[in-house]
Structures are given as structure tokens and as C-alpha cells.
Enzyme design. Sequence first.
Site, PDB file in Angstrom:
ATOM      1  CE1 TYR A   1      11.621  27.288   9.866  1.00 28.58           C
ATOM      2  CE2 TYR A   1      11.502  26.187   7.362  1.00 28.58           C
ATOM      3  CZ  TYR A   1      12.078  27.033   7.848  1.00 28.58           C
ATOM      4  OH  TYR A   1      11.779  28.188   7.588  1.00 28.58           O
TER       5      TYR A   1
ATOM      6  NE  ARG B   1      -1.890  -1.320   3.393  1.00 24.91           N
ATOM      7  CZ  ARG B   1      -1.322  -1.377   4.788  1.00 24.91           C
ATOM      8  NH1 ARG B   1      -2.623  -0.760   5.683  1.00 24.91           N
ATOM      9  NH2 ARG B   1      -0.642  -1.545   5.939  1.00 24.91           N
TER      10      ARG B   1
ATOM     11  CG  HIS C   1      18.745  25.692   9.107  1.00 28.55           C
ATOM     12  ND1 HIS C   1      17.831  25.894   8.040  1.00 28.55           N
ATOM     13  CD2 HIS C   1      19.017  24.323   8.213  1.00 28.55           C
ATOM     14  CE1 HIS C   1      17.388  24.642   7.073  1.00 28.55           C
ATOM     15  NE2 HIS C   1      18.780  23.508   8.142  1.00 28.55           N
TER      16      HIS C   1
ATOM     17  CG  ASP D   1      18.749  34.420   2.181  1.00 29.34           C
ATOM     18  OD1 ASP D   1      18.606  34.850   3.461  1.00 29.34           O
ATOM     19  OD2 ASP D   1      18.320  33.872   2.196  1.00 29.34           O
TER      20      ASP D   1
ATOM     21  CD  GLN E   1       7.323  29.532  14.130  1.00 29.22           C
ATOM     22  OE1 GLN E   1       6.807  30.556  15.413  1.00 29.22           O
ATOM     23  NE2 GLN E   1       7.386  29.907  13.490  1.00 29.22           N
ATOM     24  CG  ASP E   2       5.657  22.090  13.719  1.00 33.65           C
ATOM     25  OD1 ASP E   2       6.135  22.273  14.585  1.00 33.65           O
ATOM     26  OD2 ASP E   2       4.214  21.372  13.422  1.00 33.65           O
TER      27      ASP E   2
ATOM     28  CE  LYS F   1      16.125  28.206  11.969  1.00 33.20           C
ATOM     29  NZ  LYS F   1      16.187  28.371  11.081  1.00 33.20           N
TER      30      LYS F   1
ATOM     31  CG  HIS G   1      17.935  32.426   7.102  1.00 35.75           C
ATOM     32  ND1 HIS G   1      16.917  32.328   6.134  1.00 35.75           N
ATOM     33  CD2 HIS G   1      18.415  33.621   6.121  1.00 35.75           C
ATOM     34  CE1 HIS G   1      16.713  32.524   5.614  1.00 35.75           C
ATOM     35  NE2 HIS G   1      18.011  33.014   5.446  1.00 35.75           N
TER      36      HIS G   1
END
Length: 187
Positions: free
Chosen positions: A130, A23, A117, A166, A46-47, A70, A61
Site C-alpha cells: 500500500y 514471456r 481499513h 485488533d 510512504q509505501d 491508501k 485500522h
Amino acid sequence: MKIRKTALPGVLVIEPQIYKDSRGLFFESYHQERYREAGLRASFVQDNVSHSDKGVLRGLHYQLLHPQGKLVSVAAGEVFDVCVDIRQGSPTFGRWFSQILSAQNHWQMFVPAGFAHGFCVTSETAMFTYKCTNFYAPGDEYSIRWDDPTIGIDWPLDVPLLSGKDAEAPLLHEAKAQLPSWRSNDT
């Protein structure tokens, strides 16, 4: 699940146990007690999810006053994921670690607070997820240049698609006043 330590203290690669049958497949993407038993004792508040196209590079960052650990993974596609130890005074200051994370391998990487990161998308698109140990604080976001020659990350692309922020990020040595400090009891 298998948790692998890396050359950077506190940075972990997690390989979940995958259950496959006709499956499809099943795996636990997070189980607080199992992760704690394996040594990952972070609490997540937090996600986040980001979707990016091939060649997009996000990072490097970090937050300074509200540092975030994270737990990162990829739900669709593939990324070259990177973290850099930016803790001033750390024995591994300026060193980086990378790992390919994909929807195929289902691996996760834990990036501790005090590390910058970033990731670049190596598939046509990627859905990056994350879990964070601290809330996002808009006034406390910082970046280090993705191509800082003193760090020397071996990115799998030459000309990434970058945000303006960035692209304008300072080199590591230019950001000294905005870097966290290492304490000997840090991981």
C-alpha cells in the site's frame, strides 16, 4: 486502466491494463499523471508491504490526527479487502465496501482518509502493498473491531488470527471520541 467508483464516495477500484505475451505480463502499478487524469489526485509519501498467512486479519485500522489515504494491492496471494466509512456525520457512516484483491487480478483499491481499513488473507500467504498519503504516526493509530455487529462485515472466515490490539479494539459506537468528522466537501 479502468477506474470504478463504488457505493462509498471516494472509494475506487482500479483495474490496470495488463499486457501479456509468451514471456509473462506487464502492467503499470502506478503512474501519477494517468491516475490524476482519471480522478485520483492523491499524493503518496510512504509505501508499505506486509506478508501474512492464511486466516490473518489485519484491521480495521486508521489514523486520526494524521489521516492516511491508501492505494492498496496484492503482489502475491489473495485478500478480502475492506474499508468502512467512520467519518461522523457522513451520509455513509458505518457502511462498508469489500473487494477481492489478488496477484491474479492485479486490481487496486483506493481507501480515502477518514475510512478504517482492513483485510484478511484467503490464500495460503499474501504479500499486501500500500501507498499512503501521510506518514505512519505510531501514537496516532486506532482500530475498530473487525466483527462489530453494527457494521456487519461479511468476512469470509469465522475465526481469524488477530493481533492483541485488533482483538481488543473498540466497537464503532465506543470509539466516537476518536473518530474523524465528515465535512460536506469531503468525497
